[in-house]
Scaffold this active site. Sequence first.
Site, short mmCIF file in Angstrom:
data_model
loop_
_atom_site.label_atom_id
_atom_site.label_comp_id
_atom_site.label_asym_id
_atom_site.label_seq_id
_atom_site.Cartn_x
_atom_site.Cartn_y
_atom_site.Cartn_z
N ASN A 13 0.88 -1.17 0.00
CA ASN A 13 0.00 0.00 0.00
C ASN A 13 0.92 1.22 0.00
O ASN A 13 1.48 1.58 1.03
CB ASN A 13 -0.89 -0.02 1.25
N TRP A 14 1.07 1.79 -1.17
CA TRP A 14 2.07 2.86 -1.30
C TRP A 14 1.63 4.17 -0.66
O TRP A 14 2.43 5.07 -0.47
CB TRP A 14 2.35 3.11 -2.79
N LYS A 15 0.33 4.29 -0.39
CA LYS A 15 -0.21 5.55 0.17
C LYS A 15 0.09 6.71 -0.78
O LYS A 15 0.10 6.51 -1.98
CB LYS A 15 0.33 5.77 1.59
N HIS A 98 -9.34 2.02 4.58
CA HIS A 98 -8.07 2.13 5.30
C HIS A 98 -8.24 3.12 6.47
O HIS A 98 -8.98 4.10 6.35
CB HIS A 98 -6.97 2.61 4.36
N GLU A 100 -6.50 5.40 7.53
CA GLU A 100 -6.19 6.82 7.21
C GLU A 100 -7.38 7.47 6.51
O GLU A 100 -7.63 8.67 6.69
CB GLU A 100 -4.92 6.89 6.35
N GLU A 170 -5.74 -4.32 10.47
CA GLU A 170 -4.70 -3.33 10.71
C GLU A 170 -4.98 -2.57 12.00
O GLU A 170 -5.74 -1.58 12.00
CB GLU A 170 -4.63 -2.34 9.55
N GLY A 176 2.39 2.56 10.64
CA GLY A 176 3.38 3.60 10.44
C GLY A 176 4.07 4.04 11.72
O GLY A 176 4.77 5.05 11.75
N SER A 216 3.17 -1.93 10.27
CA SER A 216 4.61 -2.08 10.51
C SER A 216 5.12 -3.50 10.23
O SER A 216 6.05 -3.96 10.88
CB SER A 216 4.98 -1.63 11.92
N GLY A 237 2.78 -1.07 4.20
CA GLY A 237 2.95 0.34 3.87
C GLY A 237 4.41 0.66 3.61
O GLY A 237 4.95 0.42 2.54
N GLY A 238 5.06 1.19 4.62
CA GLY A 238 6.44 1.68 4.49
C GLY A 238 7.39 0.71 3.78
O GLY A 238 8.13 1.12 2.88
P1 PGA Z 1 2.80 0.42 7.55
O1 PGA Z 1 1.37 0.67 6.88
O2 PGA Z 1 3.29 -0.91 7.03
O3 PGA Z 1 3.64 1.56 7.08
O4 PGA Z 1 2.59 0.41 9.03
C1 PGA Z 1 0.46 -0.38 6.71
C2 PGA Z 1 -0.81 0.15 6.11
O5 PGA Z 1 -1.22 1.26 6.48
O6 PGA Z 1 -1.43 -0.50 5.24
#
Ligand code: PGA
Length: 255
Positions: A13-15, A98, A100, A170, A176, A216, A237-238
């Site tokens: 998930n590149w955001k 998500h 966010e 999640e 994050g 994470s 994500g990251g």
């Molecule tokens: P993260 O993000 O791996 O950077 O914690 C995961 C996500 O939000 O899908």
Amino acid sequence: MNKAKRKAVIAGNWKMNKTPAEAKELLSAVAPLVKDADCEVIACVPFVDLQTALETTEGTNVKIGAENCHWAESGAFTGEISAPMLASMGVEYVVLGHSERRQYFGETDETVNKRTKAALASGLKPIVCVGELLWERECNITEEVIARQIKLDLWDVTEDELKNVIIAYEPVWAIGTGKTATAEQAEEVCAFIRATVAKLYNQAAADALTIQYGGSMNDGNAEELLSKENVDGGLIGGASLVAEKFAAIVAAASK
Ligand code: PGA
């Protein structure tokens, strides 16, 4: 993971990261590293990167997803993108609900449900995200929160449609932040999600459902998380922004 029962899926998930040129560079690096993966590999990328991502991954085993879609087919929704628009491009997956989106853009379980149904109607495979806030965990209501999200987000989704749904667990406090849920915590909630789906549908439908962990997850902790029976993959994500790290997670899921 229980590969005998269901598909293991690792999705990035590149955001809000990467220009089209950067997307091309990253996916060109990822594709050869994951070509022998024994799991589904997906990159969910910003809308403006989709065309480049599809072209760059053509003929590879890397599938492309979007990070959201609207519930209407078309109309006066300035700034939104519809599910048929994504499907017409050849996009296969879409991340929905998500945390966010819920936290910063007013997404509710009702809108997540509408988007999920619209995605399914267009032939997209939704990755529906659920998870508790830190204070909800501290108040010991994680299961209530998750059950409510699952029931509302999947409202009116048929058993047949459920075959195209992935659930991503999640915990919001782990996204994050560098704080990963322990493998036991991830397993506990993923198993609870499966039990909830079994009650809503039936055991066979629940057994076939892919449930990812996200928050994470990285090349250092993926193997332990994925060793759990009910953790069928990851939403990353990251670590999905670095080809070698993402490929290492895919390798852990391919064992
Ligand atoms: P993260 O993000 O791996 O950077 O914690 C995961 C996500 O939000 O899908």
